[in-house]
Design an enzyme around this catalytic site. Structure first.
Site, PDB file in Angstrom:
ATOM      1  N   PHE A   7       0.842  -1.185   0.000  1.00  0.00           N
ATOM      2  CA  PHE A   7       0.000   0.000   0.000  1.00  0.00           C
ATOM      3  C   PHE A   7       0.881   1.240   0.000  1.00  0.00           C
ATOM      4  O   PHE A   7       1.868   1.323   0.746  1.00  0.00           O
ATOM      5  CB  PHE A   7      -0.923   0.026   1.220  1.00  0.00           C
ATOM      6  CG  PHE A   7      -2.008  -1.009   1.160  1.00  0.00           C
ATOM      7  CD1 PHE A   7      -2.985  -0.956   0.174  1.00  0.00           C
ATOM      8  CD2 PHE A   7      -2.057  -2.031   2.082  1.00  0.00           C
ATOM      9  CE1 PHE A   7      -3.990  -1.915   0.115  1.00  0.00           C
ATOM     10  CE2 PHE A   7      -3.046  -2.992   2.032  1.00  0.00           C
ATOM     11  CZ  PHE A   7      -4.019  -2.930   1.049  1.00  0.00           C
ATOM     12  N   CYS A   8       0.532   2.178  -0.863  1.00  0.00           N
ATOM     13  CA  CYS A   8       1.243   3.456  -0.926  1.00  0.00           C
ATOM     14  C   CYS A   8       0.194   4.551  -1.079  1.00  0.00           C
ATOM     15  O   CYS A   8      -0.991   4.298  -0.900  1.00  0.00           O
ATOM     16  CB  CYS A   8       2.256   3.458  -2.070  1.00  0.00           C
ATOM     17  SG  CYS A   8       1.520   3.341  -3.698  1.00  0.00           S
ATOM     18  N   SER A   9       0.613   5.743  -1.431  1.00  0.00           N
ATOM     19  CA  SER A   9      -0.349   6.836  -1.477  1.00  0.00           C
ATOM     20  C   SER A   9      -1.285   6.749  -2.676  1.00  0.00           C
ATOM     21  O   SER A   9      -2.477   7.008  -2.550  1.00  0.00           O
ATOM     22  CB  SER A   9       0.350   8.192  -1.435  1.00  0.00           C
ATOM     23  OG  SER A   9       1.268   8.298  -2.486  1.00  0.00           O
TER      24      SER A   9
END
Length: 113
Positions: A7-9
């Site tokens: 998960f990232c932005s």
């Protein structure tokens, strides 16, 4: 097969990292699946994850992510800024596999065969 979710932005910044992790797994003949998503879509994708790694840019949401991971009994760690910045697919894949083996010790040898 081990399902690793990052998960990232936005889900886009980890696409290169996903490719590097998949290439390393292929070279080592490991059966894994790696996908990246924005942390805002976490609840949609968490149910299929065996391991969750979080990019350093979403550390601000770590408590919320941890709550969701704990509710689904999915182990979670944050990717170091150094490893993420260098897009070290081999090191981050090793991190995911270590995390998986800590939480699934009986499944580890079977899953990677």
């Amino acid at each position: 097969m081990i399902n690793i979710v990052l998960f990232c932005s936005t889900g886009l910044s980890t696409s290169l990292l996903v490719k590097k992790m998949e290439q390393t797994a292929k070279e080592k003949d490991l059966k894994i699946q790696v996908a990246s998503y924005p942390e805002s879509a976490m609840k949609k994708y968490i149910k299929d994850a065996d391991v969750v790694l979080v990019g350093p840019q979403v550390r601000h949401a770590l408590l919320e992510i941890k709550e969701v991971c704990d509710a689904h009994q999915v182990p979670l760690e944050t990717i170091s800024t150094k490893d993420y910045g260098s897009m070290d697919g081999e090191k981050i894949l090793s991190q995911a596999l270590r995390l998986f083996s800590l939480h699934h010790p009986a499944d580890d040898s079977e899953e990677q065969q």
